[in-house]
Design an enzyme around this catalytic site. Structure first.
Site, PDB file in Angstrom:
ATOM      1  N   TYR A 138       0.426  -1.439  -0.077  1.00 51.40           N
ATOM      2  CA  TYR A 138      -0.157  -0.549  -0.053  1.00 51.40           C
ATOM      3  C   TYR A 138       0.615   0.955   0.157  1.00 51.40           C
ATOM      4  CZ  TYR A 138      -4.294  -2.222   1.226  1.00 51.40           C
ATOM      5  OH  TYR A 138      -5.280  -3.393   1.346  1.00 51.40           O
ATOM      6  N   LYS A 189       5.979 -14.021   2.571  1.00 51.16           N
ATOM      7  CA  LYS A 189       5.726 -14.509   1.373  1.00 51.16           C
ATOM      8  C   LYS A 189       6.968 -15.214   0.786  1.00 51.16           C
ATOM      9  CE  LYS A 189       3.809 -17.139  -1.328  1.00 51.16           C
ATOM     10  NZ  LYS A 189       2.554 -18.743  -2.018  1.00 51.16           N
ATOM     11  N   ASP A 222      -0.202 -18.344   2.008  1.00 51.38           N
ATOM     12  CA  ASP A 222      -1.080 -19.312   1.475  1.00 51.38           C
ATOM     13  C   ASP A 222      -1.316 -20.464   2.654  1.00 51.38           C
ATOM     14  OD1 ASP A 222       0.998 -20.274   1.114  1.00 51.38           O
ATOM     15  OD2 ASP A 222       0.942 -20.761  -0.741  1.00 51.38           O
ATOM     16  N   ASP A 246      -4.799  -7.894   5.525  1.00 46.64           N
ATOM     17  CA  ASP A 246      -6.175  -7.672   5.052  1.00 46.64           C
ATOM     18  C   ASP A 246      -6.857  -9.001   4.317  1.00 46.64           C
ATOM     19  OD1 ASP A 246      -8.126  -5.595   3.450  1.00 46.64           O
ATOM     20  OD2 ASP A 246      -7.301  -5.797   2.140  1.00 46.64           O
ATOM     21  N   ASP A 250     -10.044 -10.798   6.585  1.00 45.71           N
ATOM     22  CA  ASP A 250     -11.678 -10.480   6.090  1.00 45.71           C
ATOM     23  C   ASP A 250     -12.382 -12.315   6.336  1.00 45.71           C
ATOM     24  OD1 ASP A 250     -11.836  -8.337   5.368  1.00 45.71           O
ATOM     25  OD2 ASP A 250     -12.977  -9.034   3.236  1.00 45.71           O
TER      26      ASP A 250
HETATM   27  C1  IPM Z   1      -9.442  -2.782   5.065  1.00 51.97           C
HETATM   28  C2  IPM Z   1     -10.126  -2.472   4.116  1.00 51.97           C
HETATM   29  C3  IPM Z   1      -9.067  -1.582   3.247  1.00 51.97           C
HETATM   30  C4  IPM Z   1      -8.312  -2.062   3.036  1.00 51.97           C
HETATM   31  C5  IPM Z   1     -10.600  -1.130   2.248  1.00 51.97           C
HETATM   32  C6  IPM Z   1     -11.626  -0.370   1.987  1.00 51.97           C
HETATM   33  C7  IPM Z   1      -9.815  -0.224   0.908  1.00 51.97           C
HETATM   34  O1  IPM Z   1     -10.400  -3.397   3.486  1.00 51.97           O
HETATM   35  O2  IPM Z   1      -9.313  -2.116   5.489  1.00 51.97           O
HETATM   36  O3  IPM Z   1      -9.310  -4.202   5.385  1.00 51.97           O
HETATM   37  O4  IPM Z   1      -8.370  -3.116   1.767  1.00 51.97           O
HETATM   38  O5  IPM Z   1      -7.330  -1.401   3.426  1.00 51.97           O
HETATM   39 MG    MG Z   2      -9.507  -5.370   4.619  1.00 49.04          MG
END
Ligand code: IPM
Ligand code: MG
Length: 358
Positions: A138, A189, A222, A246, A250
């Protein structure tokens, strides 16, 4: 009386609904505690403002929140604004200049919530993911050439620095040390990415020597997804790059029952700048305005905000209130398969706060 100034930035989509709920719960928490006061200042920064004025926040935006004790953020993202514009225009435009390099994402299965993992009843899954939040994938380094031509090309360079890796590793080892199991998994990785990720591994090893009392292991990203699903009890604290964490967070949120619950803190651990607290879920335009957004992710982020302010008893009290409410399935919002509204969950959390005699 201690007084804290909090900048509330609801942003887009369900952000305004969950932040209104979060402010209400935090004010109830402060009123119940009586030792401190929270003063909220509201900012209308977001995609609507961008469409009207061409900018998500005013030019002096950062200066206007620089002196606040913390930031409570909703979400950023609108169907008619490209996602990379929103991300770089608002969330990263705060995280990066304020050097909020440690992103902390706790995951546990709250009472009353069922994990989609068959073998997990609750206590087997109790993790904190530490996401490097200032560089890596990022970093924003890259470019695009020959636009529109057949030879068009684009690059995104993952940028890893010794200083950046060192500080996130130290943060993660310290956090692991503060938890009962004292166990850290370093996600990498370095088999495929032979420069940045190898530096990442080398510095993990160096920093590990400063923490002889913390057990640690290393896992390719992975393979880590499999371990999270098959051996959740073997994991405690996790540190990973910006993009890896990230994705893993999720997965973690889904394994803990719902993305609607998951909180996060964007920390500047040195406190040179304010830190920012937000639910992970995003703007969820499909349910916007329906009053059914799950406010628990924001409440839990509020717990992290109170911890950061040093208001530990209030943070614990808010967490107990959240857990009392999630334990009652009639107070689950639709993302958890329940019938409840944002209003009902918020009222229930505020009532649980007032009824808490500890
Ligand atoms: C997170 C989100 C963000 C990210 C999005 C909204 C860009 O998914 O905070 O995990 O990828 O950083
Ligand atoms: Mg995210």
């Amino acid at each position: 009386m201690r007084q804290y100034k909090i900048a509330a930035i609801p942003g887009d989509g369900i952000g305004s609904e969950v932040i209104a709920a979060g402010v209400e719960a935090l004010l109830a928490c402060a009123a119940r505690d009586a030792g401190f006061q929270l003063v909220f200042e509201h900012f209308d920064w977001g995609s609507e403002r961008y469409k009207r004025t061409g900018a998500f926040m005013p030019p002096d935006g950062l200066a206007r929140i620089r002196q606040h004790d913390a930031i409570l953020f909703g979400s950023a993202g609108a169907p008619d604004v490209p996602d990379h514009i929103t991300l770089w225009g608002l969330r990263l435009a705060i995280c990066q200049p304020f050097d909020q390099y440690a992103n902390v994402r706790p995951t546990r299965i709250l009472p009353g919530i069922t994990s989609p993992l068959r073998q997990v009843s609750g206590p087997e899954l109790d993790w904190v993911i530490v996401r490097e939040n200032s560089e890596g994938e990022y970093a924003g380094v890259g470019g695009r050439v020959h636009r529109g031509l057949p030879e068009e090309a684009a690059t995104d360079v993952a940028m890893f620095t010794r200083a950046g890796i060192q500080r996130i590793m130290r943060f993660a080892f310290n956090l692991a040390r503060s938890r009962p199991r004292k166990l850290l998994t370093v996600v990498t990785k370095s088999n495929a990415q032979r420069h940045g990720m190898v530096l990442w591994d080398e510095i993990a090893l160096e920093v590990a020597r400063e923490f002889p009392d913390v057990g640690w292991d290393k896992m390719l990203v992975d393979a880590m997804t499999m371990r999270m699903v098959l051996r959740p009890d073997s994991i405690d604290t996790v540190v990973a790059t910006n993009l890896h964490a990230d994705i893993l967070s999720d997965l973690a949120a889904a394994l803990a029952g719902s993305l609607g619950i998951a909180p996060t803190a964007n920390l500047n651990p040195e406190r040179s700048f304010p830190s920012m607290f937000e639910p992970i879920h995003g703007s969820a335009f499909d349910i916007m305005g329906k009053g059914i957004a799950n406010p628990i992710g924001t409440f839990w982020s509020g717990v992290m905000l109170l911890e950061h302010l040093g208001e530990r008893p209030a943070a614990d009290r808010l967490m107990r209130a959240i857990e009392r409410v999630t334990a009652d399935k009639s107070l689950h919002t639709p993302d958890l398969g329940g019938p409840a509204t944002t209003r009902a969950v918020t009222t229930a959390v505020c009532e649980a706060l007032l009824g808490d005699n500890r």
